[in-house]
Structure formats: C-alpha cells, structure tokens
Design a protein around this motif. Structure first.
Motif, PDB file in Angstrom:
ATOM      1  N   SER A  62       0.861  -1.399  -0.292  1.00  0.00           N
ATOM      2  CA  SER A  62      -0.123  -0.120   0.256  1.00  0.00           C
ATOM      3  C   SER A  62       0.590   1.101   0.132  1.00  0.00           C
ATOM      4  N   ARG A  92      -1.208  -0.955  -3.725  1.00  0.00           N
ATOM      5  CA  ARG A  92      -0.873  -0.196  -5.201  1.00  0.00           C
ATOM      6  C   ARG A  92       0.456  -0.562  -5.722  1.00  0.00           C
ATOM      7  N   GLN A 148      -3.372   1.102  -9.912  1.00  0.00           N
ATOM      8  CA  GLN A 148      -3.813   2.082  -8.906  1.00  0.00           C
ATOM      9  C   GLN A 148      -5.087   0.797  -7.896  1.00  0.00           C
ATOM     10  N   ASP A 152      -9.164   4.182  -5.024  1.00  0.00           N
ATOM     11  CA  ASP A 152      -9.203   5.354  -5.201  1.00  0.00           C
ATOM     12  C   ASP A 152      -9.977   6.180  -5.713  1.00  0.00           C
ATOM     13  N   TYR A 155      -8.519   3.973 -11.878  1.00  0.00           N
ATOM     14  CA  TYR A 155      -7.822   3.027 -12.319  1.00  0.00           C
ATOM     15  C   TYR A 155      -7.671   2.383 -13.848  1.00  0.00           C
TER      16      TYR A 155
END
Length: 180
Positions: A62, A92, A148, A152, A155
């Motif tokens: 991460s 990530r 990503q 979030d 992506y």
C-alpha cells in the motif's frame, strides 16, 4: 484454486493483469496476488494469510517505493475471497508498471474524454495532459493508472477502459503506424 463467487473475482484479477499463486512449500498457507510483469513468478503486490481461528488476514503493498513490503490492511475476514478483495482494494503497484513501461520506451499515447471534474486531478500525474475534457496519456501514465487501487475511484484496466467513480471511459490508442 476455487473461490466462492469466483467469477467476479476472477474477472477483476484478469482485467487488472493479476493472478493468484500459492507456494506449495510454504507452511503458512499464504495466497499471493501477483502482477504480470514479464517475469515467470510475477511481482507480488499482496497476500492473504489464514489465521489459527479460521479467519483471514489481508496484506497489501500500500506504500509504493517500498520494494517488497506489505502492510496489513484487514483482519478477521471470514473467507479467502474477502481477504483477496481487501488486497485488491488497497494494493498499489503503479510505480512498478510505470518503471517497466519507461524501460520499454514505447511512443504510443492514449486519448480519452472524461468529465471536467477529473481533468485537473489526473493532470497532476506524470505523463497526462488535458485539453478541455480530452486527456492524453503516455504509455507509462496508463501503466501507472493500471496499478492504482480500485477504491481510489480511478484506475485503468487491460481492456482499454479508464474507470472513474465506477464509470468506464474508452481509451483510444494513438502512435506511429496506428489508425483509430
């Protein structure tokens, strides 16, 4: 490996270019999530680890830049599938894909029309420029977005779509000798 409700998890792994692996000699029973990086074993971005009580822990990469370090992102999960989903929602690995794409040095670019609210946020990333609602992405920038985490809200997948808050936008590839 068979997972409950595996179709959607399998699709999610496939569209992100990820696969699962388990080291037969590993006494912990960890199930690793790896990105296809061109090497035989892939690049591990997280893993699910069973506990003695029958629940699962989820660990994910991460914090980009920490080469093989994973942080615990969830615990006490009741199934392997939920632990793997926790890994996927936190991992990530865009920096790895970005570096690989930079090393290859392709000159292809991608164009996509997105809502104006996203243009300012996305142009902060390297390799992305905007003209109005139209974004132009370099290959390394697209690779960065492929790594990503889904949580979030932004992506890219391997099928040529950019996902923004659950909406898909088609990417059009440009470059030498390519026609749209």
């Amino acid at each position: 490996m068979t997972l409950t409700d595996g179709t959607s998890l399998t699709d999610l792994l496939s569209e992100r270019g990820l696969f699962l692996t388990q080291d037969e000699g590993d006494a912990t029973g960890a199930v690793y999530v790896c990105v296809r990086d061109g090497l035989p074993g892939g690049y591990p971005i997280g893993y699910a680890l069973p506990s003695r009580t029958g629940t699962w822990f989820a660990y994910a990469r991460s914090r980009p830049g920490r080469i093989f370090a994973c942080d615990q992102v969830d615990a006490g999960l009741w199934s392997l599938e939920s632990a793997l989903r926790a890994v996927l929602s936190h991992a990530r690995y865009g920096d790895v894909l970005y570096a690989l794409e930079q090393a290859v040095g392709t000159d292809a670019t991608y164009v996509v029309k997105v809502p104006r609210s996203w243009t300012a946020r996305l142009t902060d990333l390297p390799g992305i420029t905007a003209t109005g609602r139209t974004l132009r992405l370099t290959s390394p920038a697209l690779a960065l977005l492929r790594g990503q985490p889904e949580r979030d809200g932004c992506y890219a997948d391997l099928t040529g779509r950019l996902w923004l808050d659950g909406e898909a936008y088609e990417l059009r590839r440009e470059g030498r000798g390519l026609t749209s």
